[in-house]
Structures are given as structure tokens and as C-alpha cells.
Design a protein around this motif. Structure first.
Motif, PDB file in Angstrom:
ATOM      1  N   UNK A  70       0.843  -1.198   0.000  1.00 31.37           N
ATOM      2  CA  UNK A  70       0.000   0.000   0.000  1.00 31.37           C
ATOM      3  C   UNK A  70       0.876   1.245   0.000  1.00 31.37           C
ATOM      4  N   UNK A  71       0.300   2.369  -0.387  1.00 33.08           N
ATOM      5  CA  UNK A  71       1.092   3.597  -0.452  1.00 33.08           C
ATOM      6  C   UNK A  71       1.062   4.395   0.847  1.00 33.08           C
ATOM      7  N   UNK A  72       0.011   4.189   1.649  1.00 24.35           N
ATOM      8  CA  UNK A  72      -0.140   4.941   2.901  1.00 24.35           C
ATOM      9  C   UNK A  72      -0.779   4.006   3.920  1.00 24.35           C
ATOM     10  N   UNK A  73      -0.005   3.598   4.912  1.00 25.70           N
ATOM     11  CA  UNK A  73      -0.488   2.595   5.870  1.00 25.70           C
ATOM     12  C   UNK A  73      -1.712   3.088   6.641  1.00 25.70           C
ATOM     13  N   UNK A  74      -1.686   4.305   7.134  1.00 29.63           N
ATOM     14  CA  UNK A  74      -2.812   4.799   7.931  1.00 29.63           C
ATOM     15  C   UNK A  74      -4.095   4.855   7.105  1.00 29.63           C
ATOM     16  N   UNK A  75      -3.987   5.307   5.876  1.00 30.54           N
ATOM     17  CA  UNK A  75      -5.166   5.367   5.000  1.00 30.54           C
ATOM     18  C   UNK A  75      -5.737   3.971   4.779  1.00 30.54           C
ATOM     19  N   UNK A  76      -4.869   2.981   4.622  1.00 24.87           N
ATOM     20  CA  UNK A  76      -5.332   1.602   4.444  1.00 24.87           C
ATOM     21  C   UNK A  76      -5.948   1.049   5.725  1.00 24.87           C
ATOM     22  N   UNK A  77      -5.368   1.377   6.872  1.00 21.54           N
ATOM     23  CA  UNK A  77      -5.955   0.956   8.143  1.00 21.54           C
ATOM     24  C   UNK A  77      -7.325   1.598   8.347  1.00 21.54           C
ATOM     25  N   UNK A  78      -7.472   2.847   7.942  1.00 21.57           N
ATOM     26  CA  UNK A  78      -8.781   3.508   8.034  1.00 21.57           C
ATOM     27  C   UNK A  78      -9.819   2.730   7.230  1.00 21.57           C
ATOM     28  N   UNK A  79      -9.436   2.254   6.056  1.00 19.66           N
ATOM     29  CA  UNK A  79     -10.358   1.503   5.197  1.00 19.66           C
ATOM     30  C   UNK A  79     -10.652   0.119   5.781  1.00 19.66           C
TER      31      UNK A  79
ATOM     32  N   UNK B 175     -15.904  -3.090  -4.580  1.00 21.25           N
ATOM     33  CA  UNK B 175     -15.424  -1.739  -4.337  1.00 21.25           C
ATOM     34  C   UNK B 175     -13.906  -1.759  -4.435  1.00 21.25           C
ATOM     35  N   UNK B 176     -13.283  -0.606  -4.288  1.00 21.46           N
ATOM     36  CA  UNK B 176     -11.822  -0.512  -4.298  1.00 21.46           C
ATOM     37  C   UNK B 176     -11.344   0.051  -2.978  1.00 21.46           C
ATOM     38  N   UNK B 177     -10.157  -0.406  -2.556  1.00 21.74           N
ATOM     39  CA  UNK B 177      -9.545   0.170  -1.357  1.00 21.74           C
ATOM     40  C   UNK B 177      -8.857   1.484  -1.743  1.00 21.74           C
ATOM     41  N   UNK B 178      -8.260   2.200  -0.813  1.00 23.23           N
ATOM     42  CA  UNK B 178      -7.652   3.498  -1.127  1.00 23.23           C
ATOM     43  C   UNK B 178      -6.526   3.449  -2.161  1.00 23.23           C
ATOM     44  N   UNK B 179      -5.933   2.267  -2.382  1.00 27.11           N
ATOM     45  CA  UNK B 179      -4.884   2.135  -3.395  1.00 27.11           C
ATOM     46  C   UNK B 179      -5.408   1.565  -4.698  1.00 27.11           C
ATOM     47  N   UNK B 180      -6.723   1.547  -4.837  1.00 22.60           N
ATOM     48  CA  UNK B 180      -7.400   1.066  -6.045  1.00 22.60           C
ATOM     49  C   UNK B 180      -7.301  -0.450  -6.211  1.00 22.60           C
ATOM     50  N   UNK B 181      -6.979  -1.166  -5.126  1.00 23.27           N
ATOM     51  CA  UNK B 181      -7.021  -2.622  -5.157  1.00 23.27           C
ATOM     52  C   UNK B 181      -8.483  -3.046  -5.083  1.00 23.27           C
TER      53      UNK B 181
ATOM     54  N   UNK C 283       3.995   6.006  -0.742  1.00 24.02           N
ATOM     55  CA  UNK C 283       3.744   7.180  -1.590  1.00 24.02           C
ATOM     56  C   UNK C 283       3.779   6.890  -3.089  1.00 24.02           C
ATOM     57  N   UNK C 284       3.689   5.618  -3.481  1.00 23.51           N
ATOM     58  CA  UNK C 284       3.634   5.276  -4.902  1.00 23.51           C
ATOM     59  C   UNK C 284       2.208   5.452  -5.425  1.00 23.51           C
ATOM     60  N   UNK C 285       2.051   5.535  -6.757  1.00 20.56           N
ATOM     61  CA  UNK C 285       0.710   5.698  -7.331  1.00 20.56           C
ATOM     62  C   UNK C 285      -0.179   4.474  -7.086  1.00 20.56           C
ATOM     63  N   UNK C 286      -1.476   4.680  -7.255  1.00 24.84           N
ATOM     64  CA  UNK C 286      -2.466   3.608  -7.070  1.00 24.84           C
ATOM     65  C   UNK C 286      -2.259   2.480  -8.076  1.00 24.84           C
ATOM     66  N   UNK C 287      -2.795   1.313  -7.737  1.00 25.29           N
ATOM     67  CA  UNK C 287      -2.776   0.169  -8.649  1.00 25.29           C
ATOM     68  C   UNK C 287      -3.539   0.528  -9.922  1.00 25.29           C
ATOM     69  N   UNK C 288      -3.046   0.054 -11.039  1.00 17.00           N
ATOM     70  CA  UNK C 288      -3.689   0.320 -12.325  1.00 17.00           C
ATOM     71  C   UNK C 288      -4.782  -0.703 -12.605  1.00 17.00           C
ATOM     72  N   UNK C 289      -5.872  -0.240 -13.213  1.00  8.05           N
ATOM     73  CA  UNK C 289      -6.969  -1.145 -13.544  1.00  8.05           C
ATOM     74  C   UNK C 289      -6.532  -2.168 -14.592  1.00  8.05           C
TER      75      UNK C 289
END
Length: 163
Positions: free
Chosen positions: A20-29, A119-125, A67-73
Motif C-alpha cells: 500500500x502507499x499509505x499505511x494509515x489510510x489503508x488501516x482507516x479503510x 469496491x476498491x480500497x484506497x490504493x485502487x485494489x 507514496x507510490x501511485x495507485x494500482x492500475x486497472x
């Protein structure tokens, strides 16, 4: 001639570990929205989360991805992580929770053997939230293979589970 190897029928997928690019954002999700609980933190770079006290169902880390970009579709990689809910009412409850906060849902389907919300998580997974129909309701072809499909899921009927 030796029989081909078959994996034991009790085998299951134990966990998924996501970059993931941001651990806290992923934990929030995964924790605040979906309700998983943190079982272990590794500093500020990784966390393991679970349902019901298991050591972990989902691992999250920023070791190679902070801090990397989101996963690509389009492209190779994980299509989605599937989270199995024990009852249809549990699926309805999380669906209602997503509706209440206006979380973007990318799709839903009745697959014959299961019902799913996407749905998608904050990193577009991709994330699939689903419930398996009772096995006695599954349909089979004449050759013994499962009949699975993607039909419209009646979301209003799903919500009746919690009314």
C-alpha cells in the motif's frame, strides 16, 4: 501411472498481503470501515489485521510502495481480494454501512453460488465482499461442473435482511 496431485480439500487461502502507499489510510479503510482489527504493527511500515482474533487475514505494508501511485486497472496484478461474510445478513449490514457513508461501489452480482458487492480500497485494489449461498442451492452442469454466472443482484432485496 501415478495420479496427478490434488491439493487437500481442507486447504484454504489464509491471508493476502498488500503493498500500500499509505499505511494509515489503508488501516482507516480495512479497520474503521470494514471492521477488521489490528493484531500486530511493525512500526509505521506494516500492519496485520484480522477478523475474530486470527493472527491475520490481511497484511498491509509500505516496504516497497510508500507514496507510490495507485494500482492500475489494466495490467498484471491482483484482481481483487475476496472477503467472505458468514451470513447474507452480514453482507447486507456491510453494504448498508457503505451506503450510509456514500462509499463508491464499483459493482454487485449474483454469481449463482454467491452474492457479491465490489469496491476498491484506497490504493485502487479491488475488494469483493461476498456471501456464499448454501451449497444445496448451487447448480451443476451435466458434466458435474458448477454453473456460475454474473447476474444482477437485487440490492433492495439484500437490504431487507436488516430491516
Amino acid at each position: 501411472m501415478e495420479k496427478p496431485y490434488k491439493i487437500p480439500i481442507q486447504t484454504c487461502i489464509g491471508h493476502v498481503h498488500l503493498k500500500v502507499s499509505n499505511l494509515q489510510r489503508s488501516l482507516d479503510f480495512y479497520c474503521d470501515l470494514l471492521g477488521f482489527e489490528i493484531t500486530t504493527m511493525y512500526g509505521t511500515e506494516a500492519a496485520f489485521v484480522s477478523a475474530g482474533g486470527y493472527h491475520h487475514h490481511i497484511g498491509l505494508n509500505t516496504w516497497y510502495s510508500e507514496d507510490y501511485p495507485m494500482a492500475q486497472k489494466k495490467g498484471v496484478g491482483l484482481f481483487h481480494t475476496a472477503i467472505l461474510y458468514p451470513t447474507r445478513k452480514d453482507l447486507a449490514t456491510i453494504y448498508n454501512r457503505l451506503l450510509q457513508i456514500n462509499y463508491h461501489i464499483t459493482g454487485s452480482a449474483d454469481h449463482g453460488v454467491s452474492q457479491a458487492i465490489y469496491l476498491n480500497d484506497p490504493d485502487n485494489n479491488g475488494v469483493e465482499l461476498y456471501w456464499d449461498k448454501p451449497k444445496v442451492e448451487w447448480l451443476y452442469n451435466e458434466d458435474g461442473t458448477l454453473i456460475m454466472y454474473s447476474a444482477v443482484l437485487d440490492l433492495d432485496d439484500l437490504l431487507k435482511e436488516i430491516i
